[in-house]
Design a protein around this motif. Structure first.
Motif, PDB file in Angstrom:
ATOM      1  N   TRP A 155     -31.605  20.969  77.707  1.00 53.08           N
ATOM      2  CA  TRP A 155     -30.463  21.483  78.477  1.00 53.08           C
ATOM      3  C   TRP A 155     -29.525  20.403  79.028  1.00 53.08           C
ATOM      4  CZ3 TRP A 155     -30.828  19.474  83.302  1.00 53.08           C
ATOM      5  CH2 TRP A 155     -32.101  19.271  83.864  1.00 53.08           C
ATOM      6  N   SER A 156     -29.884  19.126  78.897  1.00 56.25           N
ATOM      7  CA  SER A 156     -28.972  18.061  79.359  1.00 56.25           C
ATOM      8  C   SER A 156     -27.734  18.020  78.477  1.00 56.25           C
ATOM      9  CB  SER A 156     -29.667  16.697  79.304  1.00 56.25           C
ATOM     10  OG  SER A 156     -30.749  16.675  80.183  1.00 56.25           O
ATOM     11  N   SER A 157     -26.587  17.726  79.072  1.00 56.22           N
ATOM     12  CA  SER A 157     -25.339  17.711  78.287  1.00 56.22           C
ATOM     13  C   SER A 157     -25.319  16.513  77.345  1.00 56.22           C
ATOM     14  CB  SER A 157     -24.128  17.666  79.212  1.00 56.22           C
ATOM     15  OG  SER A 157     -23.845  16.337  79.601  1.00 56.22           O
ATOM     16  N   GLU A 158     -24.629  16.671  76.212  1.00 57.59           N
ATOM     17  CA  GLU A 158     -24.539  15.594  75.209  1.00 57.59           C
ATOM     18  C   GLU A 158     -23.863  14.361  75.802  1.00 57.59           C
ATOM     19  OE1 GLU A 158     -26.017  15.440  72.259  1.00 57.59           O
ATOM     20  OE2 GLU A 158     -26.878  17.362  72.842  1.00 57.59           O
ATOM     21  N   LYS A 159     -22.897  14.610  76.695  1.00 59.17           N
ATOM     22  CA  LYS A 159     -22.164  13.509  77.326  1.00 59.17           C
ATOM     23  C   LYS A 159     -23.112  12.620  78.132  1.00 59.17           C
ATOM     24  CE  LYS A 159     -17.428  13.420  79.023  1.00 59.17           C
ATOM     25  NZ  LYS A 159     -16.396  14.158  79.763  1.00 59.17           N
ATOM     26  N   VAL A 160     -23.997  13.269  78.900  1.00 61.43           N
ATOM     27  CA  VAL A 160     -24.962  12.533  79.733  1.00 61.43           C
ATOM     28  C   VAL A 160     -25.954  11.792  78.839  1.00 61.43           C
ATOM     29  CG1 VAL A 160     -26.860  12.780  81.401  1.00 61.43           C
ATOM     30  CG2 VAL A 160     -24.739  14.052  81.732  1.00 61.43           C
ATOM     31  N   LYS A 161     -26.428  12.477  77.788  1.00 63.31           N
ATOM     32  CA  LYS A 161     -27.416  11.852  76.885  1.00 63.31           C
ATOM     33  C   LYS A 161     -26.819  10.640  76.172  1.00 63.31           C
ATOM     34  CE  LYS A 161     -28.952  15.838  74.958  1.00 63.31           C
ATOM     35  NZ  LYS A 161     -29.825  16.756  74.208  1.00 63.31           N
TER      36      LYS A 161
ATOM     37  N   PRO B  43     -28.865  18.953  86.733  1.00 61.94           N
ATOM     38  CA  PRO B  43     -28.296  19.859  85.719  1.00 61.94           C
ATOM     39  C   PRO B  43     -26.762  19.884  85.754  1.00 61.94           C
ATOM     40  CG  PRO B  43     -29.304  21.091  87.535  1.00 61.94           C
ATOM     41  CD  PRO B  43     -29.620  19.658  87.770  1.00 61.94           C
ATOM     42  N   GLN B  44     -26.175  19.324  86.826  1.00 60.14           N
ATOM     43  CA  GLN B  44     -24.712  19.261  86.909  1.00 60.14           C
ATOM     44  C   GLN B  44     -24.224  17.989  86.220  1.00 60.14           C
ATOM     45  OE1 GLN B  44     -22.826  20.742  90.672  1.00 60.14           O
ATOM     46  NE2 GLN B  44     -24.864  20.342  91.488  1.00 60.14           N
ATOM     47  N   GLU B  45     -23.490  18.171  85.144  1.00 62.79           N
ATOM     48  CA  GLU B  45     -23.061  17.034  84.315  1.00 62.79           C
ATOM     49  C   GLU B  45     -22.349  15.958  85.128  1.00 62.79           C
ATOM     50  OE1 GLU B  45     -21.157  17.242  80.100  1.00 62.79           O
ATOM     51  OE2 GLU B  45     -19.480  16.960  81.475  1.00 62.79           O
TER      52      GLU B  45
END
Length: 287
Positions: free
Chosen positions: A92-98, A44-46
């Motif tokens: 809940w995943s960040s857009e950056k990670v996705k 959960p930590q980007e």
């Protein structure tokens, strides 16, 4: 943990490279590493997830075919898909990670066109509307530095390429960075091909040595007494396999003209093989 430490904003290249070395050194490295990385990518930590994706990409560049085989399995691809899918962690995943995962999957469809499962997984994401369009993977995104190289690496022996690469990397122009990226990819590919040839040579010479030793022992016995039916079958199989190894040695010799030491090993193995085959014909004919 050090290579993916979320408290550090920049990549820790020293730890990342040490991780790659461990993957290459450990027998189970290529099968264990993707599982460890999947767990971190789902964090959960980007920053931890982004660092893990950098480690993953570096492993792809440095850890060879066995690692590629593991990441191309549905078992691993599904772990990446979970981060994108709203059914799992996508909400809940960040857009950056996705976005980064989408870029990674898309780039693999380009780099590994032979891996059907990667293509299928990516196409499924598009079909479900999770991926709306192919990402623009920047050509000027320089590949991570390769791990410590073996002696006589192409990076070292081809002085012209090394100088050109150093000059391109210092440039601020986008076209030069694109050219540097292409050059790094081609050098890594050459390095992998060189390594694959060396591995083929070692394996073939080892097989020749083992088969010749077994043949010699059976032939010595055959000179003194009649062999059992089972031993006769083994001897026949060894002879047939040795016959097939000869053209392999010739091919290896033609690939190894620029390496005197390796060529000497191949020619020595060929001499032993020729003697064993001659001995077989002589002993079997006399019986």
């Amino acid at each position: 943990d050090q290579a993916t430490d979320p408290s550090i904003p920049e990549e820790n290249w020293e730890c990342i490279q040490r991780f790659c070395e461990q993957v290459n050194a450990a027998t189970e490295g290529p099968s264990l590493a993707p599982r460890l990385l999947a767990h971190k990518i789902q964090s959960p930590q980007e920053m931890e997830a982004l660092h893990a994706l950098t480690v993953l990409e570096t492993c792809v560049n440095n850890c060879g075919q066995r690692f590629h085989n593991e990441i191309a399995k549905f078992r691993f691809l599904n772990e990446l898909i979970k981060v994108l899918s709203p059914k799992y962690y996508g909400t809940w995943s960040s857009e950056k990670v996705k976005l980064r995962i989408t870029e990674v999957l898309f780039s693999w469809t380009v780099w590994f066109p032979q891996e059907v499962k990667i293509r299928d997984a990516y196409q499924m994401l598009k079909k479900q509307g999770i991926v709306k369009e192919d990402p623009k993977v920047l050509e000027d995104k320089i590949l991570p530095p390769p791990s410590p190289r073996p002696q006589n690496s192409i990076f070292d022996t081809d002085e012209e390429k090394s100088k050109l690469l150093a000059r391109l990397l210092k440039s601020n122009h986008s076209e030069d960075l694109q050219a540097a990226n292409r050059l790094i990819k081609s050098i890594i590919k050459e390095e992998q091909e060189k390594s694959a040839k060396a591995s083929r040579r070692v394996n073939t010479i080892s097989e020749v040595s083992k088969n010749v030793k077994c043949m010699d022992e059976l032939l010595e016995t055959h000179k003194r007494q009649e062999l059992s039916r089972s031993d006769q079958g083994t001897l026949q199989s060894l002879f047939e396999r040795c016959e097939k190894l000869r053209p392999l040695l010739f091919r290896l010799a033609s690939e190894t003209v620029d390496d005197d030491e390796a060529l000497a090993e191949i020619l020595q193995a060929n001499d032993k093989l020729t003697q064993a085959l001659g001995q077989y014909r002589q002993v079997v004919a006399s019986h």
